[in-house]
Design an enzyme around this catalytic site. Structure first.
Site, PDB file in Angstrom:
ATOM      1  N   THR A  94     -46.838  24.563  34.723  1.00 51.92           N
ATOM      2  CA  THR A  94     -45.805  25.028  35.649  1.00 51.92           C
ATOM      3  C   THR A  94     -46.305  24.735  37.060  1.00 51.92           C
ATOM      4  OG1 THR A  94     -45.197  26.814  34.158  1.00 51.92           O
ATOM      5  CG2 THR A  94     -44.473  27.013  36.443  1.00 51.92           C
ATOM      6  N   LYS A 169     -37.267  25.689  35.252  1.00 52.01           N
ATOM      7  CA  LYS A 169     -38.245  26.746  34.922  1.00 52.01           C
ATOM      8  C   LYS A 169     -38.288  27.815  36.021  1.00 52.01           C
ATOM      9  CE  LYS A 169     -42.290  28.598  33.567  1.00 52.01           C
ATOM     10  NZ  LYS A 169     -42.505  29.365  32.395  1.00 52.01           N
ATOM     11  N   LYS A 244     -46.752  34.005  40.311  1.00 51.80           N
ATOM     12  CA  LYS A 244     -46.925  32.570  40.586  1.00 51.80           C
ATOM     13  C   LYS A 244     -45.567  31.858  40.564  1.00 51.80           C
ATOM     14  CE  LYS A 244     -48.424  28.294  38.468  1.00 51.80           C
ATOM     15  NZ  LYS A 244     -48.960  27.587  37.313  1.00 51.80           N
TER      16      LYS A 244
END
Ligand code: NAD
Length: 296
Positions: A94, A169, A244
């Site tokens: 990611t 995402k 994050k």
């Protein structure tokens, strides 16, 4: 036999590489950590001495690294110079959309096919081979990407061109972060109003407050037995990981000029919970902070 180079054998990559080996592929694995290498060797992977060695004769290269700078560095210094041009390059980390697009442009300029393919699902799904993949790639490459990903996947979806997988995402996780805080605030308010938590769950799950954070991952212990709230918020999706992803969403929003005020507020609240010691707990534990309890 398909030869897969797997770079980054941490909490997620370890299980994902093991599933590639289990599917009968020759997996050349590399990580900076000796303990991670040992675990992967026990799971049937071959161990390489470096990234360059791992990718040298690969049909596909999969990276599962912590963040954008790691991916940029490993691609620029080792993968692009040493992998065969026929290798399909797939980054499952990611990372920020900008890094994903930059690496894709470099890979394409060097004659490679590339896909950003971040995952949804935690370490249990990585071990079980049931992750959801969101893919950004050239349309004609998608079938090959899907084939390489198959042993690690429950579902693989193409989001669009390079960077679109990362965009999907972070947008999805921004919804999740915001909705979880909304559900937690509602439980905290219900409690103050003397409304029983289980009763509130029954009503809201059949009313317009219904959502995944409530009915599949309920932060209030009791109503959903599989939710981390029933095991003291251990395991699941760590607050630090949610933080994050919310930071990535805010960076992307600032660069794109998008207004995401609730995303910014959610980031601030998770950052506070992290500073109070909740970083390693499941992100639904933010309920305890909102109830005025100590997170530890
Ligand atoms: P992790 O820190 O456990 O694993 C990362 C691994 O990369 C480590 O073993 C590290 O030694 C290795 N590494 C770093 N630099 C390297 C290099 N130059 N060469 C080789 N290996 C190197 O992290 P993780 O939990 O496995 O997460 C990996 C990625 O997946 C992250 O981008 C994370 O955001 C994403 N992700 C994690 C989860 C989760 O629940 N853990 C869920 C979805 C997505």
């Amino acid at each position: 036999m398909t030869r897969v180079a797997f770079i980054g054998l941490g909490n997620m990559g370890g299980g994902m590489a093991a599933n590639q080996a289990r599917a009968g592929r020759e997996v050349m694995a590399f990580d900076l950590s000796a303990a991670a290498l040992e675990k992967s060797a026990a799971a049937g992977c071959l161990i390489a001495g470096s990234v360059s060695e791992a990718v040298a004769s690969a049909d596909a290269v999969i990276t599962m690294l912590p963040a954008g700078p790691h991916v940029r560095q490993v691609y620029a210094d080792q993968i692009l110079a040493n992998a065969p041009k026929t290798a399909l390059l797939i980054d499952c980390s990611t990372i920020d959309v900008e890094s994903a697009r930059a690496v894709a442009a470099q890979a394409r300029a060097a004659g490679f096919r590339f896909a950003d393919a971040p995952v949804s699902g935690g370490t249990a799904a990585a071990d079980a081979g049931t992750l959801a993949f969101m893919v950004g790639c050239d349309e004609p490459d998608f079938a090959s990407v899907e084939d390489i990903i198959a042993p690690m996947s429950r579902v693989t979806m193409r989001a669009g061109e390079h960077g679109a997988g990362q965009a999907a995402k972070i947008c999805n996780n921004m919804v999740l972060g915001i909705s979880m805080i909304g559900v937690c605030e509602a439980f905290a308010l219900a409690e103050k109003l003397g409304l029983d938590g289980e009763r509130f769950f029954e009503i809201a799950s059949k009313s317009s407050g219904q959502c995944w954070s409530l009915t599949t991952y309920c932060p209030w212990p009791g109503p959903v037995p599989t939710a981390p709230s029933n095991r003291n918020y251990e395991g699941g999706f760590a607050t630090s990981m949610m933080l994050k992803d919310l930071k990535l969403a805010q960076e992307a929003a600032a660069k794109a000029g998008a207004a995401t005020p609730l995303g910014a507020t959610a980031e601030g609240l998770y950052a506070l919970f992290d500073r109070l010691g909740g970083g390693s707990r499941d992100f639904s534990a933010i309920l305890e902070m909102l109830r005025g309890k100590s997170p530890g």
